[in-house]
Design a protein around this motif. Structure first.
Motif, PDB file in Angstrom:
ATOM      1  N   ARG B 294      12.895 -19.328 -37.910  1.00 41.17           N
ATOM      2  CA  ARG B 294      12.576 -19.886 -39.257  1.00 41.17           C
ATOM      3  C   ARG B 294      12.103 -18.459 -39.969  1.00 41.17           C
ATOM      4  O   ARG B 294      11.420 -17.585 -39.253  1.00 41.17           O
ATOM      5  CB  ARG B 294      11.465 -21.013 -39.153  1.00 41.17           C
ATOM      6  N   THR B 295      12.298 -18.568 -41.171  1.00 40.55           N
ATOM      7  CA  THR B 295      11.864 -17.466 -41.981  1.00 40.55           C
ATOM      8  C   THR B 295      10.547 -17.284 -41.883  1.00 40.55           C
ATOM      9  O   THR B 295       9.640 -18.012 -41.939  1.00 40.55           O
ATOM     10  CB  THR B 295      12.276 -17.718 -43.427  1.00 40.55           C
ATOM     11  N   GLY B 296      10.335 -15.774 -41.541  1.00 45.34           N
ATOM     12  CA  GLY B 296       8.739 -15.446 -41.221  1.00 45.34           C
ATOM     13  C   GLY B 296       8.378 -15.353 -39.889  1.00 45.34           C
ATOM     14  O   GLY B 296       7.455 -14.817 -39.674  1.00 45.34           O
ATOM     15  N   PRO B 357      11.388 -11.545 -42.746  1.00 41.08           N
ATOM     16  CA  PRO B 357      11.412 -12.186 -44.097  1.00 41.08           C
ATOM     17  C   PRO B 357      12.595 -12.432 -44.791  1.00 41.08           C
ATOM     18  O   PRO B 357      12.838 -13.065 -45.669  1.00 41.08           O
ATOM     19  CB  PRO B 357      10.790 -10.877 -45.021  1.00 41.08           C
ATOM     20  N   ALA B 358      13.773 -12.337 -43.930  1.00 42.85           N
ATOM     21  CA  ALA B 358      15.352 -12.719 -44.550  1.00 42.85           C
ATOM     22  C   ALA B 358      15.212 -14.214 -44.769  1.00 42.85           C
ATOM     23  O   ALA B 358      14.918 -14.908 -44.184  1.00 42.85           O
ATOM     24  CB  ALA B 358      16.232 -12.521 -43.282  1.00 42.85           C
ATOM     25  N   ASN B 390      15.283 -23.291 -42.439  1.00 41.84           N
ATOM     26  CA  ASN B 390      13.952 -23.595 -43.375  1.00 41.84           C
ATOM     27  C   ASN B 390      13.755 -22.343 -44.396  1.00 41.84           C
ATOM     28  O   ASN B 390      12.675 -21.811 -44.328  1.00 41.84           O
ATOM     29  CB  ASN B 390      13.037 -23.860 -42.544  1.00 41.84           C
ATOM     30  N   ASN B 391      14.593 -22.130 -45.191  1.00 41.84           N
ATOM     31  CA  ASN B 391      14.396 -21.019 -46.081  1.00 41.84           C
ATOM     32  C   ASN B 391      13.271 -21.470 -47.094  1.00 41.84           C
ATOM     33  O   ASN B 391      13.700 -22.753 -47.639  1.00 41.84           O
ATOM     34  CB  ASN B 391      15.626 -20.620 -47.025  1.00 41.84           C
ATOM     35  N   ALA B 392      12.376 -20.680 -47.462  1.00 41.22           N
ATOM     36  CA  ALA B 392      11.310 -21.187 -48.003  1.00 41.22           C
ATOM     37  C   ALA B 392      11.416 -21.286 -49.307  1.00 41.22           C
ATOM     38  O   ALA B 392      11.048 -22.383 -50.098  1.00 41.22           O
ATOM     39  CB  ALA B 392      10.126 -20.041 -47.782  1.00 41.22           C
ATOM     40  N   ILE B 393      12.108 -20.204 -49.991  1.00 41.88           N
ATOM     41  CA  ILE B 393      12.513 -20.293 -51.443  1.00 41.88           C
ATOM     42  C   ILE B 393      13.994 -20.272 -51.579  1.00 41.88           C
ATOM     43  O   ILE B 393      14.751 -19.385 -50.687  1.00 41.88           O
ATOM     44  CB  ILE B 393      11.918 -19.023 -52.041  1.00 41.88           C
ATOM     45  N   GLY B 396      17.357 -15.386 -53.575  1.00 44.89           N
ATOM     46  CA  GLY B 396      16.803 -14.164 -53.237  1.00 44.89           C
ATOM     47  C   GLY B 396      17.104 -13.760 -51.689  1.00 44.89           C
ATOM     48  O   GLY B 396      17.366 -14.757 -50.871  1.00 44.89           O
ATOM     49  N   ARG B 397      16.992 -12.646 -51.474  1.00 46.70           N
ATOM     50  CA  ARG B 397      17.478 -12.190 -50.008  1.00 46.70           C
ATOM     51  C   ARG B 397      16.216 -12.263 -49.279  1.00 46.70           C
ATOM     52  O   ARG B 397      16.300 -12.356 -47.824  1.00 46.70           O
ATOM     53  CB  ARG B 397      17.919 -10.857 -50.023  1.00 46.70           C
ATOM     54  N   VAL B 398      14.973 -11.916 -49.407  1.00 48.18           N
ATOM     55  CA  VAL B 398      13.900 -11.999 -48.676  1.00 48.18           C
ATOM     56  C   VAL B 398      12.942 -12.734 -49.238  1.00 48.18           C
ATOM     57  O   VAL B 398      12.560 -13.275 -50.312  1.00 48.18           O
ATOM     58  CB  VAL B 398      13.307 -10.527 -48.547  1.00 48.18           C
ATOM     59  N   SER B 399      12.000 -13.431 -48.447  1.00 52.32           N
ATOM     60  CA  SER B 399      10.963 -14.275 -48.718  1.00 52.32           C
ATOM     61  C   SER B 399       9.792 -13.530 -48.650  1.00 52.32           C
ATOM     62  O   SER B 399       9.309 -13.205 -47.182  1.00 52.32           O
ATOM     63  CB  SER B 399      10.938 -15.462 -47.898  1.00 52.32           C
TER      64      SER B 399
END
Lengths: 259, 420
Positions: B294-296, B357-358, B390-393, B396-399
C-alpha cells in the motif's frame, strides 16, 4: 445557402489575399508567372506555324494575335476549372478541423483567377496595342465575356470536385482532358469549315465563349452571340446545381479524407 | 431560452477500415444524400465498417464542463468533430445552441510564408471574425501570444510553441458560447498553460459550455462537472467525474498483462554474465514475501544472485524506478548505491525502501548490477513490477506525508499588510 455565401465573402477575400501574397512572395519572377505559360504556348505555336510543320488556315486576325489572345483566354478558363478542386484539396487540414462557410474556398478561387486574369489581360492589351490592333468599343463588353469564361470554368471545376477530392485520378486526368478540349476549341486553330471536326467545334460549348471573348478583345464583330447566351444560361443552371452537390458532399468528403 | 447548450441523443458514427472501400462508400453516400436519403443507410454496417461512436447521449448546460476520456481510438475526436459540425452522425441527433468555438487544431490555416500579423487576420476570418473585429482585437491577441517581437516575421520562422500560442490567442479572441477542446491545454510552457486555463475559466464565468478531451486526469477532475468515458466507441461511464476516472484507470490497469514478480518474467537487456541476478522477491517490513504493497508502506527488494565463474568485487546495484507510464520516480547516478565488495558464489542482496510514497497503481524496477570501477555491466534486468493498492489521493505521482497547521492567522494578515 445564400446567407453562407454572403458570410463567406470576407473570408474568401482574406484567403485569396493570403494565397496570392504567399504565392508571389516566394518567387523571384513574381507576377510574370501569371502569363508565362500562355506566352510560351504562343511562342511554340508561332514556331510550328512559321516553320510550316502544321499549316493553319487563314485567320481574319493576324495569326500571332489569334494564337496569343486564344492561349491567354484559354489559360484564364483553365485557371477557373482548376481552382475549385485545387482550393478544396489545399484546404483539407482546415476543412477537417474548422467549421467555416465552405463557399469561401470556391469564391476565393474565383478571386484568385480574376487577379491572375487581370495580369494576363494587361499583358495582352499591351501586346495588342504594340501590334497595332485597336480593341474598339467591344472592349466595354469584354468583362461580360471574361466572367462567362470564369463562370463556365467554375461550374465545370466544381462539378468534378467532390469526386476529385476522393479519387486523385481526377486531378491527374484534368490537364490531359483540358489539352484535348483545347484542340476542339478555336484556341490555336480557327474553326474548321466542314467535316466532322467542324461539327465538333460547333457543338463544343466552349467555342462561343472563347470566340466571343476574342472578338470583343480585338475589335471584331462577335460572331456567336446566340451560342454565347445559351451557354451562359446553361452554365448558370449547372453552377447552381453543382453548388448544392458541393455543399452536400463536403461533410462526407471530410469523414473520408480525415486529414 | 433553456440553459442547455449541447444536446446529444443516441449519436452513432461508423467508419471504414479499408481505404478503397471507404472511398467507394463515400461516393455511395454522396449519391444517397443527393436523392434525399440519410446517408448512413439504415444503420447496418457494410463490409469492413465498424462503429467509431455508438449510441452516445449527453447534455451540457451553460457554464458546465464535460470531460471526455478514453483510450486512443475510443471515438473522442470523432465525437468532437460531429459536435463541431464537420461530419454528420449516421444515427441520432445533435443540437448546439450558440457560437461554437473549437480549440482543436490550433493554427490550422496558417500560411507559413505570411507574417504573424497577416495570419491573425486570415485565421480570424476562418474562425468567423470580421476584419474589423480582428482589427479591434489584434493588439490583445499579440499580447496574449507574447510574440510582439516576431509578429511581422513569417510564421515559418516561429517555433512550434509560438505557432500554437498564436493559434490559441486568435481562437480565444472569439468569445464562443460553446468551446470544444482537444488536448490543447498541453500546449506551450507552464506559464502559458496557466494563462490558457485562466482564459477558459473567464469564459466559464460568462456561461460558456465546454467539452474537454484530455488524457490528463488531473485536469479532468479539476475542471469538469461531468464525465463521459468512451470505450471502443461505446459509453462506459457517463456522469460523476471521480468514479468515472477510477473506472477508467482500473480498465487501463486491467488491460496491462498482469505479471507476478517471478524470475521467469525477468528479461535480460544486456550483461556479461559474470554475475547473474536469479530471482527477486518483495518483502514487507516483517520480511514476509508480498506481491503488492500500500502507498506509504516500507518494503524490501530481495535479489538472489549467483556467480557462475570467478568471484567479482566492487559490485554495485543500480536501481531505476518508473511508473507504468514511464515517469521516472528515481533515476541513478555514478554515486548511487553501495559497493557490496567481494561477492560470494551465491547470495542475496536486500534493498529496503522506507515509506514508499508512490501514488500509482504500479511501479517498475529496472536493475543493473555493475562494476563500480570499470563500469562493466554484469547483468541488466528490467521490469519487475510491484503493485500498489489503496492510493490515498487520486491525483499526482506521489503521496507525501503532510501535516497541516494554521498559525495565528489574523496576526499574519496584519503583518502582511504592514509590509505592503
Amino acid at each position: 445557402m445564400f446567407r453562407d455565401l454572403m458570410a463567406s465573402r470576407e473570408l474568401a477575400w482574406q484567403l485569396a489575399v493570403r494565397d496570392i501574397k504567399a504565392q508571389y512572395r516566394q518567387t523571384a519572377l513574381g507576377l510574370i508567372w501569371a502569363f508565362i505559360l500562355p506566352l510560351a504556348n504562343t511562342a511554340a505555336w508561332l514556331m510550328i506555324h512559321n516553320a510550316g510543320i502544321v499549316t493553319v488556315r487563314h485567320t481574319d486576325l493576324p495569326y500571332p494575335i489569334f494564337v496569343f489572345t486564344g492561349t491567354m483566354l484559354w489559360a484564364i478558363f483553365m485557371d477557373s476549372v482548376n481552382a475549385p478542386l485545387q482550393q478544396t484539396i489545399a484546404a483539407r487540414p482546415m476543412l477537417a478541423k474548422i467549421n467555416f462557410p465552405r463557399e469561401a474556398l470556391v469564391v476565393s478561387g474565383i478571386y484568385q483567377t480574376l487577379f491572375n486574369a487581370g495580369i494576363k489581360l494587361v499583358v495582352t492589351l499591351a501586346a495588342l496595342l504594340i501590334m497595332g490592333v485597336a480593341p474598339g468599343m467591344g472592349l466595354a463588353f469584354f468583362p461580360v465575356a471574361l466572367l462567362s469564361l470564369i463562370l463556365a470554368g467554375t461550374a465545370l471545376g466544381l462539378l468534378l470536385t467532390p469526386i476529385g477530392v476522393l479519387y486523385s485520378d481526377i486531378g491527374k486526368a484534368l490537364p490531359l482532358l483540358m489539352q484535348f478540349f483545347m484542340y476542339l476549341t478555336p484556341v490555336v486553330f480557327p474553326m474548321p469549315q466542314s467535316g466532322w471536326a467542324a461539327a465538333l467545334f460547333q457543338v463544343n460549348p466552349l467555342t462561343p465563349l472563347i470566340v466571343t471573348a476574342r472578338d470583343l478583345l480585338t475589335g471584331m464583330p462577335p460572331a456567336y452571340m446566340d451560342g454565347f447566351m445559351t451557354v451562359n444560361a446553361g452554365m448558370l443552371v449547372l453552377l447552381a446545381l453543382v453548388w448544392v452537390v458541393y455543399r452536400a458532399a463536403i461533410p462526407i468528403l471530410i469523414e473520408r479524407m480525415s486529414a | 431560452m433553456t440553459d442547455t447548450l449541447i444536446k446529444v441523443e443516441n449519436v452513432s458514427k461508423k467508419f471504414c477500415r479499408s481505404l478503397k472501400r471507404s472511398l467507394r462508400y463515400g461516393i455511395q453516400d454522396l449519391g444517397n444524400e443527393l436523392i434525399g436519403r440519410r446517408h448512413g443507410g439504415n444503420g447496418e454496417l457494410r463490409e469492413d465498417e465498424f462503429w467509431a461512436v455508438k449510441d452516445v447521449s449527453f447534455e451540457v448546460k451553460r457554464g458546465e464542463c464535460l470531460g471526455l476520456i478514453g483510450r486512443n481510438g475510443a471515438g473522442k475526436t470523432t465525437l468532437l468533430r460531429m459536435l463541431n459540425g464537420l461530419i454528420k452522425p449516421d444515427k441520432g441527433r445533435i443540437e448546439m445552441r450558440g457560437r461554437v468555438g473549437a480549440l482543436i487544431a490550433l493554427g490550422a490555416g496558417f500560411n507559413p510564408i505570411l507574417t504573424g500579423r497577416e495570419n491573425i487576420y486570415v485565421n480570424g476570418a476562418v474562425l468567423g471574425l470580421s476584419k474589423k473585429e480582428t482589427g479591434n482585437k489584434i493588439e490583445e491577441i499579440i499580447d496574449f501570444a507574447e510574440i510582439r517581437e516576431f509578429i511581422d516575421s513569417p510564421v515559418q520562422s516561429y517555433s512550434a510553441g509560438m505557432t500554437v500560442r498564436l493559434g490559441f490567442a486568435v481562437a480565444a479572441a472569439l468569445d464562443p458560447h460553446i468551446l470544444l477542446l482537444d488536448e490543447v491545454l498541453a500546449v506551450g510552457d507552464v506559464g502559458f498553460q496557466a494563462k490558457c486555463l485562466n482564459t477558459l475559466s473567464d469564459f466559464r464565468k460568462k456561461g460558456t459550455g465546454f467539452v474537454l478531451v484530455s488524457h490528463n486526469m488531473h485536469q479532468i477532475s479539476r475542471y469538469c462537472d461531468q464525465l463521459l468515458y468512451l470505450k471502443g466507441g461505446h459509453v462506459a461511464h457517463c456522469g460523476d467525474v471521480e468514479s468515472g476516472i477510477k473506472q477508467f484507470l482500473q480498465h487501463m490497469d486491467a488491460n496491462q498483462p498482469s505479471i507476478e514478480t517471478e524470475a521467469t518474467e525477468w528479461s535480460r537487456v544486456y550483461g556479461s554474465g559474470k554475475v547473474i541476478l536469479k530471482n527477486a522477491t518483495f518483502l514487507d517490513k516483517d520480511g514476509l514475501p508480498v506481491n503488492h504493497i500500500r502507498t506509504g508502506d516500507t518494503f524490501s527488494l530481495a535479489i538472489d544472485y549467483e556467480c557462475p565463474g570467478e568471484l567479482v568485487s566492487d559490485t554495485i546495484l543500480d536501481i531505476v524506478i518508473r511508473d507504468k507510464e514511464g515517469t521516472l520516480y528515481q533515476g541513478t547516478s555514478a554515486d548511487y548505491g553501495v559497493d557490496f565488495g567481494l561477492l560470494s558464489q551465491a547470495g542475496r542482496m536486500i534493498v529496503t525502501f522506507e515509506h514508499m510514497p508512490a501514488n500509482s497503481t504500479e511501479v517498475q524496477f529496472f536493475l543493473t548490477l555493475l562494476n563500480a570501477k570499470n563500469g562493466e555491466i554484469y547483468d541488466w534486468k528490467r521490469h519487475i513490477r510491484l503493485k500498489i493498492t489503496n492510493n490515498a489521493i487520486l491525483n499526482g505521482r506521489v503521496s507525501l506525508t503532510v501535516s497541516w497547521a494554521l498559525s495565528n492567522p489574523i496576526l499574519n494578515q496584519l503583518e502582511h499588510r504592514t509590509r505592503i
